[in-house]
Design a protein around this motif. Structure first.
Motif, PDB file in Angstrom:
ATOM      1  N   THR A 120       0.846  -1.187   0.000  1.00 29.79           N
ATOM      2  CA  THR A 120       0.000   0.000   0.000  1.00 29.79           C
ATOM      3  C   THR A 120       0.881   1.237   0.000  1.00 29.79           C
ATOM      4  O   THR A 120       1.862   1.302   0.737  1.00 29.79           O
ATOM      5  CB  THR A 120      -0.922   0.029   1.229  1.00 29.79           C
ATOM      6  OG1 THR A 120      -1.737  -1.152   1.228  1.00 29.79           O
ATOM      7  CG2 THR A 120      -1.833   1.251   1.210  1.00 29.79           C
TER       8      THR A 120
ATOM      9  N   ARG B  49      -3.217   3.835  -2.733  1.00 24.40           N
ATOM     10  CA  ARG B  49      -3.247   2.790  -3.758  1.00 24.40           C
ATOM     11  C   ARG B  49      -2.626   1.520  -3.203  1.00 24.40           C
ATOM     12  O   ARG B  49      -1.673   1.589  -2.435  1.00 24.40           O
ATOM     13  CB  ARG B  49      -2.495   3.247  -5.008  1.00 24.40           C
ATOM     14  CG  ARG B  49      -3.030   4.514  -5.646  1.00 24.40           C
ATOM     15  CD  ARG B  49      -2.155   4.926  -6.824  1.00 24.40           C
ATOM     16  NE  ARG B  49      -2.705   6.062  -7.546  1.00 24.40           N
ATOM     17  CZ  ARG B  49      -2.333   7.331  -7.349  1.00 24.40           C
ATOM     18  NH1 ARG B  49      -1.407   7.614  -6.424  1.00 24.40           N
ATOM     19  NH2 ARG B  49      -2.877   8.306  -8.056  1.00 24.40           N
TER      20      ARG B  49
ATOM     21  N   SER C 247      -3.736  -8.034  -8.348  1.00 18.31           N
ATOM     22  CA  SER C 247      -4.854  -7.093  -8.359  1.00 18.31           C
ATOM     23  C   SER C 247      -4.371  -5.739  -7.888  1.00 18.31           C
ATOM     24  O   SER C 247      -3.233  -5.589  -7.425  1.00 18.31           O
ATOM     25  CB  SER C 247      -6.009  -7.589  -7.466  1.00 18.31           C
ATOM     26  OG  SER C 247      -5.601  -7.641  -6.114  1.00 18.31           O
TER      27      SER C 247
ATOM     28  N   GLN D 230      -5.984  -1.763  -6.157  1.00 12.43           N
ATOM     29  CA  GLN D 230      -7.098  -0.962  -5.643  1.00 12.43           C
ATOM     30  C   GLN D 230      -6.636   0.480  -5.518  1.00 12.43           C
ATOM     31  O   GLN D 230      -5.447   0.745  -5.303  1.00 12.43           O
ATOM     32  CB  GLN D 230      -7.561  -1.473  -4.278  1.00 12.43           C
ATOM     33  CG  GLN D 230      -8.323  -2.774  -4.334  1.00 12.43           C
ATOM     34  CD  GLN D 230      -8.842  -3.170  -2.965  1.00 12.43           C
ATOM     35  OE1 GLN D 230      -8.266  -2.835  -1.952  1.00 12.43           O
ATOM     36  NE2 GLN D 230      -9.955  -3.895  -2.953  1.00 12.43           N
ATOM     37  N   SER D 231      -7.588   1.402  -5.655  1.00  7.68           N
ATOM     38  CA  SER D 231      -7.256   2.814  -5.546  1.00  7.68           C
ATOM     39  C   SER D 231      -8.494   3.593  -5.137  1.00  7.68           C
ATOM     40  O   SER D 231      -9.619   3.229  -5.495  1.00  7.68           O
ATOM     41  CB  SER D 231      -6.734   3.334  -6.899  1.00  7.68           C
ATOM     42  OG  SER D 231      -6.559   4.728  -6.879  1.00  7.68           O
ATOM     43  N   ASN D 232      -8.276   4.683  -4.382  1.00  8.36           N
ATOM     44  CA  ASN D 232      -9.384   5.580  -4.056  1.00  8.36           C
ATOM     45  C   ASN D 232      -9.320   6.854  -4.889  1.00  8.36           C
ATOM     46  O   ASN D 232     -10.031   7.819  -4.603  1.00  8.36           O
ATOM     47  CB  ASN D 232      -9.374   5.925  -2.559  1.00  8.36           C
ATOM     48  CG  ASN D 232      -8.158   6.756  -2.155  1.00  8.36           C
ATOM     49  OD1 ASN D 232      -7.246   6.980  -2.939  1.00  8.36           O
ATOM     50  ND2 ASN D 232      -8.154   7.220  -0.919  1.00  8.36           N
TER      51      ASN D 232
ATOM     52  N   ARG E 240     -10.682   3.745 -10.217  1.00  7.46           N
ATOM     53  CA  ARG E 240     -11.555   2.714  -9.667  1.00  7.46           C
ATOM     54  C   ARG E 240     -12.149   1.898 -10.818  1.00  7.46           C
ATOM     55  O   ARG E 240     -12.278   2.397 -11.937  1.00  7.46           O
ATOM     56  CB  ARG E 240     -12.641   3.357  -8.809  1.00  7.46           C
ATOM     57  CG  ARG E 240     -12.061   4.013  -7.546  1.00  7.46           C
ATOM     58  CD  ARG E 240     -13.116   4.707  -6.733  1.00  7.46           C
ATOM     59  NE  ARG E 240     -13.526   5.961  -7.339  1.00  7.46           N
ATOM     60  CZ  ARG E 240     -13.519   7.129  -6.718  1.00  7.46           C
ATOM     61  NH1 ARG E 240     -13.096   7.208  -5.474  1.00  7.46           N
ATOM     62  NH2 ARG E 240     -13.921   8.216  -7.318  1.00  7.46           N
TER      63      ARG E 240
ATOM     64  N   GLN F 152      -6.811  -1.352 -14.987  1.00  8.60           N
ATOM     65  CA  GLN F 152      -6.735  -0.741 -13.655  1.00  8.60           C
ATOM     66  C   GLN F 152      -5.388  -1.040 -13.002  1.00  8.60           C
ATOM     67  O   GLN F 152      -4.751  -0.146 -12.425  1.00  8.60           O
ATOM     68  CB  GLN F 152      -7.866  -1.267 -12.769  1.00  8.60           C
ATOM     69  CG  GLN F 152      -7.877  -0.639 -11.380  1.00  8.60           C
ATOM     70  CD  GLN F 152      -8.772  -1.371 -10.402  1.00  8.60           C
ATOM     71  OE1 GLN F 152      -8.929  -2.592 -10.481  1.00  8.60           O
ATOM     72  NE2 GLN F 152      -9.375  -0.636  -9.487  1.00  8.60           N
TER      73      GLN F 152
ATOM     74  N   ARG G 130      -9.136 -13.102  -7.782  1.00 10.23           N
ATOM     75  CA  ARG G 130     -10.514 -12.620  -7.914  1.00 10.23           C
ATOM     76  C   ARG G 130     -11.394 -13.733  -8.463  1.00 10.23           C
ATOM     77  O   ARG G 130     -11.027 -14.401  -9.428  1.00 10.23           O
ATOM     78  CB  ARG G 130     -10.572 -11.437  -8.889  1.00 10.23           C
ATOM     79  CG  ARG G 130      -9.835 -10.192  -8.434  1.00 10.23           C
ATOM     80  CD  ARG G 130      -9.974  -9.137  -9.515  1.00 10.23           C
ATOM     81  NE  ARG G 130      -9.170  -7.966  -9.253  1.00 10.23           N
ATOM     82  CZ  ARG G 130      -9.594  -6.890  -8.610  1.00 10.23           C
ATOM     83  NH1 ARG G 130     -10.814  -6.856  -8.143  1.00 10.23           N
ATOM     84  NH2 ARG G 130      -8.808  -5.852  -8.434  1.00 10.23           N
TER      85      ARG G 130
END
Length: 200
Positions: A49, A57, A68, A70-72, A77, A125, A151
């Protein structure tokens, strides 16, 4: 100012219950590309992270390969990526976001997205988040040794080495463009040739 490390004196020893932070650092003091190369070469599994001003992220690694992301950050997204690629409309993403189920799976179940197109969205992504992490120079990073699972319905494995090489190439090209383009106020204009080109 965002990074706090604690040390217990005297050291008690022994392994902490997982997931645990195995490494943390300051982005401005350590080249993250070198650390990601170490994760790849050592076949490390866990969740990296990166927290920088206004953004958080995460990249999940399994045996050193990216699984995989992830992001805000707006635009990174999965629903916004699917819209950007032209697979779904913003209204469909908004409707699918109302429930508690994963957005991608909901879009597939509702028939708005095929499983193959969802895989393409996840791949895009991952690429966007990975490159954004490489460009981060201010903030902190930490690696959790938590177990990474694929996933459901759209397993993904992206070569970390390929992402690193592509990211470094983009950074080099970006520095070249910044050296040639003075700033956002620059405009392109057609240049007049001194003499006409002869076609062979």
């Amino acid at each position: 100012p965002d990074l706090l490390l604690a040390r217990r004196p005297p050291a008690a020893g022994g392994a902490a219950a997982g997931p645990r932070v195995t490494l943390a650092g300051d982005l401005s003091g350590f080249p993250l590309a070198d650390f990601i190369a170490f994760v790849h070469q050592s076949r490390v599994s866990g969740l990296l992270t990166v927290a920088s001003p206004g953004a958080e992220r995460s990249i999940a690694f399994k045996d050193g390969e990216v699984r995989s992301a992830q992001s805000n950050v707006p635009g990174e997204r999965i629903g916004e990526v699917a819209v950007k690629l032209g697979f779904v409309a913003p209204a469909q993403v908004e409707a699918a976001s109302q429930g508690s189920r994963p957005l991608g799976k909901t879009l597939v179940d509702q028939g708005h997205l095929s499983a193959n197109d969802l895989w393409k969205c996840f791949h895009e992504q991952v690429t966007a988040v990975f490159h954004a992490i490489l460009l981060s120079q201010v903030g902190i990073f930490w690696l959790l040794d938590e177990e990474v699972t694929d996933r459901p319905g759209a397993p993904l494995a992206v070569s970390t080495q390929s992402l690193l090489m592509d990211g470094i190439r983009r950074i080099d090209e970006l520095s070249l463009f910044r050296a040639r383009i003075p700033g956002p106020g620059a405009y392109l204009r057609r240049r007049r040739l001194e003499q006409a080109e002869k076609l062979l």
